[in-house]
Scaffold this motif. Structure first.
Motif, mmCIF file in Angstrom:
data_model
loop_
_atom_site.group_PDB
_atom_site.id
_atom_site.type_symbol
_atom_site.label_atom_id
_atom_site.label_comp_id
_atom_site.label_asym_id
_atom_site.label_seq_id
_atom_site.Cartn_x
_atom_site.Cartn_y
_atom_site.Cartn_z
ATOM 1 N N ARG A 85 1.289 6.552 -1.884
ATOM 2 C CA ARG A 85 0.299 5.518 -2.150
ATOM 3 C C ARG A 85 -0.530 5.980 -3.341
ATOM 4 N N GLU B 141 0.826 -1.214 0.000
ATOM 5 C CA GLU B 141 0.000 0.000 0.000
ATOM 6 C C GLU B 141 0.858 1.261 0.000
ATOM 7 N N LYS B 142 1.942 1.255 0.768
ATOM 8 C CA LYS B 142 2.859 2.398 0.825
ATOM 9 C C LYS B 142 4.183 1.987 0.196
#
Length: 231
Positions: free
Chosen positions: A213, A160-161
């Protein structure tokens, strides 16, 4: 000739699905492959696959095979093409529909994969695969490269990041060549699909790299409408 006899006299073939499953981990694009547990070629390396059952579509067969091997239900996948050479499978006359899939390796069930004898290998580690599976892999890579030019694909493979170096590294793995850092940064930021976070990845340097993100709405819009991302 009646419809019944027309179908009764038609040749019978087995239909299979074979899945080219890509993941991204430790800066490397990887492929999930298995060692066959049945003859012919028991013990040889193979793509993940299976036969289409009487009550399912080919898409549902591919979804089932992917879920059984990875434990993931919502997987990005696309049909690649049909492989139907008469002698492609030494066990029987089998027509195979190949699908390529993109998954986050961190989300898959490692124990489940091990139960199926599945292993993640870097692309340069891939051994000779059974039948025409190496051809399927090479054609899936070509499709992935074409896809990356016109649609974003990082959401399916990255955590996600992530940092911009990680994102660039993913594209370098897909294209199998180094990319200019400045040019890549300029082009990817101009697409306006990234949200910059107040966090840094300090695993590679003291200064660290900003984490980003994907903006899901903007990402989905580009997925639908496409773009040109020549790098």
């Amino acid at each position: 000739m009646s419809h019944g006899s027309f179908y009764a006299n038609a040749p019978r073939h087995l239909v299979a699905v074979d899945c080219i499953i890509f993941g991204f981990e430790d800066g490397k694009l990887k492929l999930l492959i298995i060692q066959r547990k049945v003859d012919p070629l028991e013990g040889a390396w193979s793509l993940v696959g299976g036969f289409v059952q009487e009550d399912e579509s080919t898409d549902h067969a591919a979804i089932r095979v992917l879920r059984q091997t990875t434990g993931i239900r919502d997987i990005y996948m696309e049909q690649l093409r049909t492989y139907g050479d008469a002698n492609r499978d030494t066990g029987a006359r089998v027509i195979s529909l190949a699908y390529y899939a993109l998954i986050r390796i961190s989300e898959h069930d490692r124990m489940l994969a091990q139960e199926h004898g599945a292993h993640w290998l870097n692309l340069h580690q891939i051994p000779g695969l059974i039948f025409d599976h190496n051809t399927m892999l090479n054609e899936a890579l070509e499709r992935l490269r074409d896809k990356a030019k016109f649609h974003p694909i990082g959401f399916e493979l990255l955590p996600e990041k992530f940092s911009l170096p990680q994102l660039r590294n993913l594209y370098e793995e897909i294209y199998q060549r180094p990319l200019d850092k400045r040019n890549f940064r300029k082009k990817i930021l101009a697409m306006d699909i990234l949200e910059k976070l107040d966090e840094k990845d300090k695993s590679t340097s003291k200064k660290g790299a900003h984490l980003y993100r994907f903006d899901r709405k903007k990402y989905d819009a580009l997925t639908q409408h496409g773009f040109v991302f020549e790098i």
